[in-house]
Scaffold this active site. Structure first.
Site, PDB file in Angstrom:
ATOM      1  N   ARG A   1       0.854  -1.195   0.000  1.00 53.07           N
ATOM      2  CA  ARG A   1       0.000   0.000   0.000  1.00 53.07           C
ATOM      3  C   ARG A   1       0.885   1.240   0.000  1.00 53.07           C
ATOM      4  NH1 ARG A   1      -1.399   1.587   4.550  1.00 53.07           N
ATOM      5  NH2 ARG A   1      -2.333  -0.338   5.327  1.00 53.07           N
TER       6      ARG A   1
ATOM      7  N   TYR B   1     -16.443  17.491 -15.342  1.00 59.17           N
ATOM      8  CA  TYR B   1     -16.721  16.062 -15.469  1.00 59.17           C
ATOM      9  C   TYR B   1     -17.756  15.675 -14.402  1.00 59.17           C
ATOM     10  CZ  TYR B   1     -16.069  11.024 -15.223  1.00 59.17           C
ATOM     11  OH  TYR B   1     -16.282   9.674 -15.194  1.00 59.17           O
TER      12      TYR B   1
ATOM     13  N   ASP C   1      -7.251  19.344 -14.047  1.00 61.53           N
ATOM     14  CA  ASP C   1      -7.572  18.016 -14.593  1.00 61.53           C
ATOM     15  C   ASP C   1      -7.111  18.013 -16.046  1.00 61.53           C
ATOM     16  OD1 ASP C   1      -8.786  15.814 -15.781  1.00 61.53           O
ATOM     17  OD2 ASP C   1     -10.574  15.918 -14.508  1.00 61.53           O
TER      18      ASP C   1
ATOM     19  N   LYS D   1      -7.983   7.081 -19.402  1.00 63.41           N
ATOM     20  CA  LYS D   1      -8.246   7.608 -20.732  1.00 63.41           C
ATOM     21  C   LYS D   1      -6.961   7.572 -21.571  1.00 63.41           C
ATOM     22  CE  LYS D   1     -12.136   8.254 -18.591  1.00 63.41           C
ATOM     23  NZ  LYS D   1     -12.519   9.515 -17.982  1.00 63.41           N
TER      24      LYS D   1
HETATM   25  C1  LIG Z   1     -13.040   9.916 -16.633  1.00 63.53           C
HETATM   26  C2  LIG Z   1     -12.695  11.226 -16.075  1.00 63.53           C
HETATM   27  C3  LIG Z   1     -12.504  11.409 -14.694  1.00 63.53           C
HETATM   28  C4  LIG Z   1     -12.711  10.294 -13.688  1.00 63.53           C
HETATM   29  O1  LIG Z   1     -11.758   9.289 -13.848  1.00 63.53           O
HETATM   30  P1  LIG Z   1     -12.014   7.738 -13.491  1.00 63.53           P
HETATM   31  O2  LIG Z   1     -10.730   7.113 -13.884  1.00 63.53           O
HETATM   32  O3  LIG Z   1     -13.194   7.308 -14.325  1.00 63.53           O
HETATM   33  O4  LIG Z   1     -12.298   7.673 -12.040  1.00 63.53           O
HETATM   34  C5  LIG Z   1     -12.154  12.669 -14.250  1.00 63.53           C
HETATM   35  N1  LIG Z   1     -12.006  13.707 -15.093  1.00 63.53           N
HETATM   36  C6  LIG Z   1     -12.193  13.571 -16.428  1.00 63.53           C
HETATM   37  C7  LIG Z   1     -12.019  14.756 -17.316  1.00 63.53           C
HETATM   38  C8  LIG Z   1     -12.547  12.337 -16.958  1.00 63.53           C
HETATM   39  O5  LIG Z   1     -12.747  12.213 -18.271  1.00 63.53           O
END
Ligand SMILES: *Cc1c(COP(=O)(O)O)cnc(C)c1O
Length: 385
Positions: A52, A104, A176, A201
């Site tokens: 962890r 998001y 982000d 992504k």
């Molecule tokens: C998908 C996404 C998230 C969340 O991420 P997860 O891996 O699904 O928890 C946050 N911000 C953006 C812009 C996203 O596309």
């Protein structure tokens, strides 16, 4: 492999933060599928006690995160939301956060359904004009949360202008960077304190791992986040770390093709008589084209569009007819995906609320993959006509 001091980006995606495996010289770090590490005497270990806290495969990935975002420290989490959750744990009851209004959906849910009840106050505002942020700053403000480009309308926010304000008021600025990736923009270089990714992504890039990342360039902030990562425990496993590390090695070539294909798709849609509006920051008529050009190296693989007449059922028919594009949530993988926000990701928002932010019934969002662009355009053509 820190033979070169100042690697350029494409070299960093492959070598950044990586060392050769000391045991056998393996080129890829082994998947250290272990929970614990032998000690010769209590406390006598090789830097690893419990997975962890630390795991060599995860650390290799975290070093890669830090390298590609021009940070000094990277942290990997079990999902993008777990990474955002760790940032919010820096705050205390009474603190206030100023955030983008077209955020998001999962971030919005985390802020409003979880952290609001712990006494944190959120302001969701338009950041089209960064100066607007200052009107919401008071003595309790601690964090500015920016997402750019935004989902699904691809608005672009001026990170440098936000950083100027965050510095003036000694606030943290988190960005982000999921949609852009460090191939297109480097928020830490533009003055942000924290970069966040849903590595699910583009960083992973193959639609096979859910993961999150944070990158910072300040030791003290890194230590606080490492403490939270270990204390709250939302880490990712070594197998997933390996997969995302592998994904990052082709980030630059994938992104180049994503951008090239998205451009072709956006241009095709712009000329189509049935299409009303196309949202892609690279189009000259995009409202934030100027700042996108300044801040980003290219314009990304996400394209959204609306059809003339704004018909909900017609939009659903279009996405159902697609054959190369898969109708699915998520984005950033090698394969092209299409989504209909009004009935899928944003269905829980009432129609009037949705339309206030420009999220119309006929809006279709494309994550343009790296297939041949001619096939993607032919597919769109048969689905729209
Ligand atoms: C998908 C996404 C998230 C969340 O991420 P997860 O891996 O699904 O928890 C946050 N911000 C953006 C812009 C996203 O596309």
């Amino acid at each position: 492999m820190q033979k070169i001091k100042h690697m350029k980006f494409n070299t960093k995606t492959i070598h950044g933060g990586q060392k050769l495996d000391p045991a056998y010289g393996a080129v890829m770090p082994p998947i250290y599928q272990t929970t614990t590490y032998a000690q010769s005497t209590p406390g006598g270990h090789k830097g690893y006690e419990y997975s962890r806290t630390n795991n060599p495969t995860r650390n290799a990935l975290e070093n890669a995160f830090a390298s590609i975002e021009n940070g000094t420290h990277g942290l990997a989490f079990g999902s993008g939301l777990a990474a955002i959750d760790a940032v919010l744990k820096l705050l205390e009851p009474g603190d206030e956060v100023i955030s983008t209004n077209d955020l998001y959906g999962g971030s919005y849910r985390l802020f409003t359904s979880i952290y609001k009840k712990f006494g944190i106050k959120f302001h969701f505002i338009s950041m089209k004009d960064a100066e607007n942020i200052e009107t919401y700053i008071n003595k309790n403000t601690k964090l500015i949360w920016v997402e750019t480009p935004t989902n699904p309308l691809l608005n672009v926010i001026d990170i440098k202008a936000c950083a100027k304000i965050s510095k003036k008021h000694q606030l943290l600025l988190a960005v982000d960077n999921t949609f852009a990736t460090p191939y297109l923009q480097l928020p830490l270089d533009l003055g942000a304190d924290i970069v966040m990714h849903s590595a699910t992504k583009y960083l992973g890039g193959h639609s096979d791992v859910v993961m999150g990342a944070l990158i910072v360039k300040d030791r003290e902030l890194a230590d606080k986040l490492y403490f939270i990562q270990n204390a709250s425990g939302a880490i990712c496993g070594p197998q997933d770390s390996f997969l995302v590390l592998r994904g990052i090695k082709t980030l630059h070539v994938r992104m180049q093709r994503h951008c090239e294909n998205a451009k072709a798709v956006a241009q095709y849609l712009s000329k189509h008589p049935k299409i009303e509006n196309v949202f892609w920051p690279g189009l000259e008529n995009h409202p934030n084209h100027k700042i996108a050009k300044e801040q980003m190296a290219d314009f990304g693989g996400m394209v959204s569009f609306t059809t003339k007449g704004n018909n909900y059922k017609e939009a659903i028919k279009i996405v159902e007819r697609l054959k190369v594009f898969t109708l699915a949530e998520s984005l950033g993988g090698v394969e092209s995906l299409a989504g209909h926000p009004a009935s899928m990701t944003h269905a829980s928002i009432p129609k009037e609320e949705r339309e206030k932010t420009g999220l119309l019934d006929s809006l279709i969002r494309l994550s343009v993959g790296i297939e041949d662009k001619e096939d993607l355009i032919e597919d769109l053509n048969q689905a729209i006509n």
